[in-house]
Design a protein around this motif. Sequence first.
Motif, PDB file in Angstrom:
ATOM      1  N   ARG A  20     -11.052  -2.419   7.318  1.00 40.25           N
ATOM      2  CA  ARG A  20     -10.965  -1.244   6.454  1.00 40.25           C
ATOM      3  C   ARG A  20     -11.123   0.012   7.303  1.00 40.25           C
ATOM      4  N   GLU A  21     -10.857   1.144   6.699  1.00 38.66           N
ATOM      5  CA  GLU A  21     -11.012   2.410   7.400  1.00 38.66           C
ATOM      6  C   GLU A  21     -12.463   2.598   7.835  1.00 38.66           C
ATOM      7  N   VAL A  22     -12.657   3.202   8.988  1.00 41.64           N
ATOM      8  CA  VAL A  22     -13.989   3.405   9.554  1.00 41.64           C
ATOM      9  C   VAL A  22     -14.302   4.902   9.594  1.00 41.64           C
ATOM     10  N   PRO A  23     -15.445   5.322   9.054  1.00 46.10           N
ATOM     11  CA  PRO A  23     -15.816   6.746   9.142  1.00 46.10           C
ATOM     12  C   PRO A  23     -15.949   7.154  10.609  1.00 46.10           C
ATOM     13  N   LEU A  24     -15.363   8.286  10.963  1.00 48.35           N
ATOM     14  CA  LEU A  24     -15.373   8.719  12.355  1.00 48.35           C
ATOM     15  C   LEU A  24     -16.191   9.992  12.515  1.00 48.35           C
ATOM     16  N   PRO A  25     -16.961  10.101  13.593  1.00 48.78           N
ATOM     17  CA  PRO A  25     -17.729  11.318  13.840  1.00 48.78           C
ATOM     18  C   PRO A  25     -16.813  12.462  14.258  1.00 48.78           C
ATOM     19  N   ALA A  26     -17.292  13.682  14.092  1.00 46.22           N
ATOM     20  CA  ALA A  26     -16.512  14.850  14.490  1.00 46.22           C
ATOM     21  C   ALA A  26     -16.205  14.789  15.985  1.00 46.22           C
ATOM     22  N   GLY A  27     -14.971  15.064  16.339  1.00 45.18           N
ATOM     23  CA  GLY A  27     -14.592  15.068  17.740  1.00 45.18           C
ATOM     24  C   GLY A  27     -14.081  13.748  18.273  1.00 45.18           C
ATOM     25  N   ALA A  28     -14.152  12.714  17.442  1.00 40.75           N
ATOM     26  CA  ALA A  28     -13.706  11.389  17.894  1.00 40.75           C
ATOM     27  C   ALA A  28     -12.200  11.371  18.079  1.00 40.75           C
ATOM     28  N   ARG A  29     -11.759  10.816  19.199  1.00 43.97           N
ATOM     29  CA  ARG A  29     -10.335  10.688  19.477  1.00 43.97           C
ATOM     30  C   ARG A  29     -10.026   9.219  19.706  1.00 43.97           C
ATOM     31  N   LEU A  30      -9.611   8.555  18.669  1.00 40.25           N
ATOM     32  CA  LEU A  30      -9.331   7.127  18.767  1.00 40.25           C
ATOM     33  C   LEU A  30      -8.410   6.707  17.641  1.00 40.25           C
ATOM     34  N   GLU A  31      -7.948   5.474  17.759  1.00 37.82           N
ATOM     35  CA  GLU A  31      -7.112   4.879  16.729  1.00 37.82           C
ATOM     36  C   GLU A  31      -7.876   3.752  16.068  1.00 37.82           C
ATOM     37  N   ILE A  32      -7.713   3.607  14.767  1.00 40.01           N
ATOM     38  CA  ILE A  32      -8.251   2.455  14.059  1.00 40.01           C
ATOM     39  C   ILE A  32      -7.070   1.726  13.434  1.00 40.01           C
ATOM     40  N   LEU A  33      -6.835   0.505  13.877  1.00 41.30           N
ATOM     41  CA  LEU A  33      -5.762  -0.321  13.340  1.00 41.30           C
ATOM     42  C   LEU A  33      -6.355  -1.194  12.244  1.00 41.30           C
ATOM     43  N   VAL A  34      -5.872  -1.040  11.030  1.00 38.36           N
ATOM     44  CA  VAL A  34      -6.479  -1.684   9.867  1.00 38.36           C
ATOM     45  C   VAL A  34      -5.620  -2.817   9.332  1.00 38.36           C
ATOM     46  N   GLY A  35      -6.272  -3.938   9.052  1.00 33.81           N
ATOM     47  CA  GLY A  35      -5.565  -5.080   8.471  1.00 33.81           C
ATOM     48  C   GLY A  35      -6.524  -6.224   8.239  1.00 33.81           C
ATOM     49  N   GLY A  36      -6.123  -7.185   7.438  1.00 31.06           N
ATOM     50  CA  GLY A  36      -6.923  -8.381   7.223  1.00 31.06           C
ATOM     51  C   GLY A  36      -7.087  -9.158   8.513  1.00 31.06           C
ATOM     52  N   THR A  37      -8.108 -10.006   8.570  1.00 31.86           N
ATOM     53  CA  THR A  37      -8.380 -10.731   9.817  1.00 31.86           C
ATOM     54  C   THR A  37      -7.193 -11.593  10.249  1.00 31.86           C
ATOM     55  N   THR A  75      -1.990  -9.624  15.748  1.00 32.85           N
ATOM     56  CA  THR A  75      -0.910  -8.653  15.908  1.00 32.85           C
ATOM     57  C   THR A  75      -1.466  -7.275  16.257  1.00 32.85           C
ATOM     58  N   LEU A  76      -2.575  -6.888  15.593  1.00 33.42           N
ATOM     59  CA  LEU A  76      -3.175  -5.580  15.842  1.00 33.42           C
ATOM     60  C   LEU A  76      -3.783  -5.514  17.243  1.00 33.42           C
ATOM     61  N   ILE A  77      -4.383  -6.608  17.675  1.00 31.27           N
ATOM     62  CA  ILE A  77      -4.968  -6.643  19.018  1.00 31.27           C
ATOM     63  C   ILE A  77      -3.875  -6.516  20.079  1.00 31.27           C
ATOM     64  N   GLU A  78      -2.765  -7.162  19.837  1.00 29.71           N
ATOM     65  CA  GLU A  78      -1.639  -7.029  20.775  1.00 29.71           C
ATOM     66  C   GLU A  78      -1.143  -5.592  20.801  1.00 29.71           C
ATOM     67  N   ALA A  79      -1.091  -4.959  19.621  1.00 27.53           N
ATOM     68  CA  ALA A  79      -0.607  -3.582  19.526  1.00 27.53           C
ATOM     69  C   ALA A  79      -1.553  -2.589  20.180  1.00 27.53           C
ATOM     70  N   ALA A  80      -2.814  -2.970  20.331  1.00 24.65           N
ATOM     71  CA  ALA A  80      -3.806  -2.071  20.925  1.00 24.65           C
ATOM     72  C   ALA A  80      -3.569  -1.863  22.421  1.00 24.65           C
ATOM     73  N   HIS A  81      -2.890  -2.809  23.071  1.00 25.43           N
ATOM     74  CA  HIS A  81      -2.621  -2.723  24.514  1.00 25.43           C
ATOM     75  C   HIS A  81      -3.926  -2.447  25.287  1.00 25.43           C
ATOM     76  N   GLY A  82      -4.943  -3.217  24.969  1.00 24.35           N
ATOM     77  CA  GLY A  82      -6.246  -2.985  25.561  1.00 24.35           C
ATOM     78  C   GLY A  82      -6.393  -3.519  26.975  1.00 24.35           C
ATOM     79  N   ASP A  83      -7.302  -2.900  27.706  1.00 28.93           N
ATOM     80  CA  ASP A  83      -7.703  -3.403  29.017  1.00 28.93           C
ATOM     81  C   ASP A  83      -8.932  -4.296  28.895  1.00 28.93           C
ATOM     82  N   VAL A  84      -9.783  -3.973  27.922  1.00 25.51           N
ATOM     83  CA  VAL A  84     -11.037  -4.697  27.718  1.00 25.51           C
ATOM     84  C   VAL A  84     -11.231  -4.926  26.226  1.00 25.51           C
ATOM     85  N   LEU A  85     -11.625  -6.141  25.854  1.00 27.63           N
ATOM     86  CA  LEU A  85     -12.009  -6.419  24.473  1.00 27.63           C
ATOM     87  C   LEU A  85     -13.516  -6.237  24.348  1.00 27.63           C
ATOM     88  N   VAL A  86     -13.930  -5.399  23.412  1.00 24.82           N
ATOM     89  CA  VAL A  86     -15.356  -5.224  23.120  1.00 24.82           C
ATOM     90  C   VAL A  86     -15.603  -5.812  21.745  1.00 24.82           C
TER      91      VAL A  86
END
Length: 226
Positions: free
Chosen positions: A42-59, A64-75
């Motif tokens: 679900r949508e995540v409340p973001l603090p002021a000044g945050a610069r990020l993307e939130i990809l939303v979808g069921g588990t 597909t969303l993780i692939e779209a993130a093109h991440g270097d590190v999974l946290v």
Amino acid sequence: MSDTIVAARRLCLVGASGLVGAAVIEESIRRPDVRIIGVARREVPLPAGARLEILVGGTGEWPTLIEAAHGDVLVCALGTTRKAAGSDEAFRAVDHDLVLETARAAREAGIDRMILVSSVGADAESTNLYLRTKGEVEKALGELGFARLDILRPGLLRGRRIEDRPLEMAGQVIAPLADLLVFHARLRRFRSIAAVRLAQVILALSGEEAPGIFVHEHDSMAAVLR
């Protein structure tokens, strides 16, 4: 001579709506060297000044969303409690099954580094459901072939949660005093830690590339920030 522009590390964050995930997002505001791409249900409340993307979808959509993130590190900061989940099976579905599904999706997407928020006392042989589940997950992740896997085992997490956890809230009141009484090296691992401090450890470790599996308890996490 022109300055070299270094691309920010892309951290694919799952568990963005929780205490640790929110702290990672907050701390990333002051870190131009990292970029957070959250994956959430679900949508995540973001603090002021945050610069990020939130990809939303069921588990079921997370691979597909993780692939779209093109991440270097999974946290991975996923986690619940037996009480919140409602049953042993529902608890394991999150803290075991979903964590492993997320990690496998990350590997398939080409992410070869992972940082896991586990728990002090994690032990696959424990009779305690929570600690046994954490230990089993750690062991399974170690077999997925990540080039680098950092496992964080914090004690009680201090910070304001959205969900109500009365026992944990009581522990947060007592924790600072209890921490003062814990000096022995074998017991210091049980000291509490502020979520913001743990987030700083996560961001620091996200830049490490030396291969291997690294387990960090209280003293090790403190050393990361020195």
